[in-house]
Scaffold this active site. Structure first.
Site, mmCIF file in Angstrom:
data_model
loop_
_atom_site.group_PDB
_atom_site.id
_atom_site.type_symbol
_atom_site.label_atom_id
_atom_site.label_comp_id
_atom_site.label_asym_id
_atom_site.label_seq_id
_atom_site.Cartn_x
_atom_site.Cartn_y
_atom_site.Cartn_z
ATOM 1 N N LYS A 1 -3.710 15.572 -4.666
ATOM 2 C CA LYS A 1 -3.755 15.919 -3.244
ATOM 3 C C LYS A 1 -2.318 16.141 -2.760
ATOM 4 O O LYS A 1 -1.571 15.193 -2.516
ATOM 5 C CB LYS A 1 -4.392 14.809 -2.405
ATOM 6 C CG LYS A 1 -4.765 15.345 -1.021
ATOM 7 C CD LYS A 1 -4.587 14.363 0.124
ATOM 8 C CE LYS A 1 -3.225 14.302 0.716
ATOM 9 N NZ LYS A 1 -2.725 15.488 1.421
ATOM 10 N N GLU B 1 6.188 5.662 -5.287
ATOM 11 C CA GLU B 1 7.551 6.191 -5.077
ATOM 12 C C GLU B 1 7.698 6.374 -3.581
ATOM 13 O O GLU B 1 7.197 7.340 -3.010
ATOM 14 C CB GLU B 1 7.710 7.537 -5.797
ATOM 15 C CG GLU B 1 7.578 7.460 -7.300
ATOM 16 C CD GLU B 1 8.822 6.907 -7.978
ATOM 17 O OE1 GLU B 1 9.852 6.715 -7.314
ATOM 18 O OE2 GLU B 1 8.750 6.632 -9.184
ATOM 19 N N CYS C 1 14.213 11.583 -0.441
ATOM 20 C CA CYS C 1 14.128 10.118 -0.422
ATOM 21 C C CYS C 1 15.409 9.485 -0.946
ATOM 22 O O CYS C 1 15.661 8.312 -0.695
ATOM 23 C CB CYS C 1 12.944 9.668 -1.251
ATOM 24 S SG CYS C 1 12.986 10.373 -2.886
ATOM 25 N N GLU D 1 14.989 5.366 7.730
ATOM 26 C CA GLU D 1 15.255 6.599 6.991
ATOM 27 C C GLU D 1 15.368 7.764 7.980
ATOM 28 O O GLU D 1 14.422 8.047 8.717
ATOM 29 C CB GLU D 1 14.063 6.811 6.048
ATOM 30 C CG GLU D 1 14.281 7.762 4.939
ATOM 31 C CD GLU D 1 13.055 7.823 4.020
ATOM 32 O OE1 GLU D 1 11.922 7.528 4.465
ATOM 33 O OE2 GLU D 1 13.227 8.185 2.857
HETATM 34 P P1 NAP Z 1 3.684 10.642 3.979
HETATM 35 O O1 NAP Z 1 3.369 10.891 5.387
HETATM 36 O O2 NAP Z 1 3.576 9.275 3.456
HETATM 37 O O3 NAP Z 1 2.782 11.643 3.142
HETATM 38 C C1 NAP Z 1 2.838 11.736 1.742
HETATM 39 C C2 NAP Z 1 1.498 12.169 1.213
HETATM 40 O O4 NAP Z 1 0.537 11.167 1.549
HETATM 41 C C3 NAP Z 1 0.983 13.469 1.821
HETATM 42 O O5 NAP Z 1 0.263 14.174 0.845
HETATM 43 C C4 NAP Z 1 0.053 12.980 2.906
HETATM 44 O O6 NAP Z 1 -0.963 13.891 3.240
HETATM 45 C C5 NAP Z 1 -0.553 11.792 2.186
HETATM 46 N N1 NAP Z 1 -1.222 10.854 3.080
HETATM 47 C C6 NAP Z 1 -0.860 10.452 4.308
HETATM 48 N N2 NAP Z 1 -1.791 9.591 4.817
HETATM 49 C C7 NAP Z 1 -2.743 9.467 3.855
HETATM 50 C C8 NAP Z 1 -3.977 8.762 3.765
HETATM 51 N N3 NAP Z 1 -4.422 8.005 4.755
HETATM 52 N N4 NAP Z 1 -4.708 8.875 2.638
HETATM 53 C C9 NAP Z 1 -4.289 9.643 1.631
HETATM 54 N N5 NAP Z 1 -3.143 10.365 1.660
HETATM 55 C C10 NAP Z 1 -2.380 10.263 2.757
HETATM 56 O O7 NAP Z 1 5.184 11.067 3.609
HETATM 57 P P2 NAP Z 1 5.911 12.419 3.937
HETATM 58 O O8 NAP Z 1 6.352 12.384 5.335
HETATM 59 O O9 NAP Z 1 5.079 13.564 3.476
HETATM 60 O O10 NAP Z 1 7.141 12.336 2.930
HETATM 61 C C11 NAP Z 1 8.324 11.742 3.268
HETATM 62 C C12 NAP Z 1 8.407 10.342 2.685
HETATM 63 O O11 NAP Z 1 8.258 10.395 1.270
HETATM 64 C C13 NAP Z 1 9.759 9.715 2.915
HETATM 65 O O12 NAP Z 1 9.616 8.373 3.274
HETATM 66 C C14 NAP Z 1 10.439 9.837 1.558
HETATM 67 O O13 NAP Z 1 11.449 8.900 1.354
HETATM 68 C C15 NAP Z 1 9.293 9.656 0.646
HETATM 69 N N6 NAP Z 1 9.595 10.210 -0.686
HETATM 70 C C16 NAP Z 1 9.793 9.331 -1.709
HETATM 71 C C17 NAP Z 1 10.107 9.815 -2.961
HETATM 72 C C18 NAP Z 1 10.330 8.875 -4.111
HETATM 73 O O14 NAP Z 1 10.309 9.325 -5.255
HETATM 74 N N7 NAP Z 1 10.518 7.591 -3.891
HETATM 75 C C19 NAP Z 1 10.223 11.190 -3.187
HETATM 76 C C20 NAP Z 1 10.017 12.045 -2.099
HETATM 77 C C21 NAP Z 1 9.693 11.533 -0.862
HETATM 78 P P3 NAP Z 1 -0.868 14.861 4.528
HETATM 79 O O15 NAP Z 1 0.310 15.738 4.267
HETATM 80 O O16 NAP Z 1 -2.146 15.566 4.483
HETATM 81 O O17 NAP Z 1 -0.661 13.974 5.711
#
Ligand code: NAP
Length: 486
Positions: A183, A258, A292, A388
């Site tokens: 997804k 992650e 990230c 962040e």
């Molecule tokens: P996010 O809001 O947590 O979303 C990430 C993924 O989770 C998206 O596909 C999102 O879908 C999905 N998601 C959200 N709510 C969900 C739920 N209730 N059930 C299932 N899936 C759900 O994060 P983001 O804003 O896209 O990304 C930024 C974050 O990712 C930052 O905190 C960054 O640090 C972190 N990140 C970490 C790494 C690492 O390797 N540690 C790498 C890259 C990014 P939708 O888009 O449909 O909402």
């Protein structure tokens, strides 16, 4: 579908990919994917939910035994073919990525190569899934350890690396013999669907890779509650990661998380300032600050602060902000209006608590552009210290002793990436060991590649992606005890 001016227009897909077929949502509903540079609609994508996710899980489950039964060499060959076809289509894939995510085209092409490198790496590692023969516990027994695929894995990825975050999961999963239901983020599904198209073209068997987009909660609910799914690998925010962890507790799935970061970038008094500027520019402003592992807090020794800030302002002013498709652009728009507003709130908070703003280059018109800037006189009370930022804002803090710098760096619940610059070998060892982070860049601002383990500690997550450790997350360890050998 809009014409994205691709050499191969068939790479643009708007349907879900389930059991080797391109399908619409059962409801017929779609959602739009927009270009953050100008708000134009790029594509309509099938809005799937629980039913389609169930079908995808069943397809992955049906395909798993045969996929696991292939020899490692056969799986490696298909992964190698996927690497080759991805690189052959690098420019089109980069264009799709820039259009839906905003990053400059050269950076997007770099992400495609980076993402493909994981596929190449795990194609090679597939052939090195070894077992062990242990020392016998008694004379009449022998114990052997084998490693077997976990089973069906759910993969949920964010929008900031729409290609590489997915290949970094699909590649080790497939190498290990798992099948997957993916997804991708709703802002950037097109890069993921293009990967599915390439999986299809190289002949990865039906049901091994499935991709559904749409109703986030419904898809997530099914992936986390289904007893068929044995593992969840998630990349995204810490908040969502915790919630999905809870959702997985009912079926006790294996988890890889992650999550978010709050990277410190420490410049000691003896650092090479020009090298440090090169590192901080790469780690702060890449992807407009939306990674990230982006530097979140710059911690500078008080004796070199003025000299460092002068160089930082000069380098920041040289950045060019614009549409990622235009030549010479260093920073594209942020992914959404919401993202831009959040960054503005961080700056307002810092200014209200005494920070000084040094504005960088101007931006074109467009609702998602965020002006790069440096904040001096930053303090621990500001949100930029503890949260962040995810934008092109560089806050500068100062310290006077090594102990203070390390304490400030560790004063966060996150523990993903960290960086420091020093020319003193003893200081380098001590600091590297004292930093509570999964990854440390020492005189280096770019730390991520397929050969190094990527992942965090504390609330930045668990598990590692890339390197030979990356396979462990998709393998179960089984002991076989042979008796009656006396
Ligand atoms: P996010 O809001 O947590 O979303 C990430 C993924 O989770 C998206 O596909 C999102 O879908 C999905 N998601 C959200 N709510 C969900 C739920 N209730 N059930 C299932 N899936 C759900 O994060 P983001 O804003 O896209 O990304 C930024 C974050 O990712 C930052 O905190 C960054 O640090 C972190 N990140 C970490 C790494 C690492 O390797 N540690 C790498 C890259 C990014 P939708 O888009 O449909 O909402």
């Amino acid at each position: 579908m809009t014409d994205l001016n691709l050499s191969d227009p068939a790479l643009l897909r708007g349907q879900a990919y389930i059991d080797g077929k391109w399908v619409d949502a059962a409801s017929g509903e779609t959602f739009t994917v927009d270009n953050p540079a100008n708000g134009e609609v790029l594509a309509e994508v099938a809005y799937c939910g629980e039913a389609e996710t169930k079908t995808a899980i069943d397809a992955a489950n049906a395909a798993q035994p045969a996929w696991a039964a292939k020899t490692p060499k056969e799986r490696a060959k298909l992964l190698r073919d996927l690497f080759n076809i991805m690189m052959a289509n690098q420019q089109d894939l980069a264009r799709i990525l820039t259009l839906e995510q905003g990053k400059p085209l050269t950076e997007a092409a770099g992400e495609i190569a980076y993402g493909a490198n994981y596929i190449e790496w795990f194609a090679e590692e597939a052939k090195r899934i070894h077992g062990e023969v242990l020392a016998p516990p008694t004379g009449d027994k022998r114990v052997v350890v084998i490693r077997q695929p976990v089973g069906v894995a759910a993969l949920i990825t964010p929008w900031n690396f729409p290609n590489a975050m997915l290949t970094r999961k699909i590649a080790p999963a497939l190498a290990a013999g798992c099948t997957v239901v993916c997804k991708p983020a709703s802002e950037t599904p097109l890069s993921a669907l293009a990967i599915a198209e390439l999986c299809d073209r190289v002949g990865i068997p039906t049901g091994v890779v499935n991709i559904v987009c749409g109703n986030t909660r419904a898809i997530g609910g099914e992936l986390t509650s289904s007893p068929i799914v044995k593992k969840l690998s998630f990349t995204g925010s810490t908040g969502v990661g915790k919630m999905l962890t809870e959702q997985c507790s009912g079926t006790l799935k294996r988890l890889s998380m992650e999550l978010g970061g709050n990277a410190p970038f420490i410049i000691f008094e003896d650092a090479d300032l020009d090298l440090a500027i090169k590192g901080v520019m790469a780690s702060k402003f890449r992807n407009a600050g939306q990674t990230c592992v982006c530097t979140n807090r710059i911690l500078v020794h008080e004796n070199v602060k003025d000299a460092f800030v002068e160089k930082l302002l000069a380098a920041t002013n040289k950045l060019t902000v614009g549409n990622g498709l235009d030549e010479g652009v260093d920073l594209g728009p942020l992914v959404s209006v919401k993202a831009r507003k959040t960054v503005e709130e961080f700056v307002e908070d810092a200014v209200s608590k005494g920070a000084k703003v040094h504005e960088g280059p101007s931006t074109p018109n467009g609702e998602c552009y965020s002006r790069p800037l440096v904040l001096t006189d930053a303090t621990k009370e500001m949100r930029v210290f503890s949260e962040e930022i995810f934008g092109p804002v560089a806050p500068v803090f100062s310290f006077s002793t090594d102990e203070e710098a390390i304490a400030m760096a560790n004063d966060t619940e996150f523990g993903l990436a960290s960086y420091f610059y020093s020319n003193n070998v003893a200081r380098c060892w001590k600091t590297a060991e004292a930093l509570e982070y999964g990854m440390v860049g020492i005189n280096e601002g770019i730390i991520s590649n397929e050969m190094a383990p990527f992942g965090g500690v504390k609330e930045s997550g668990q598990g590692r992606e890339g390197s030979h450790h990356g396979l462990d997350d998709y393998l179960e360890v089984k002991s076989l005890t042979f008796g009656g050998l006396s």
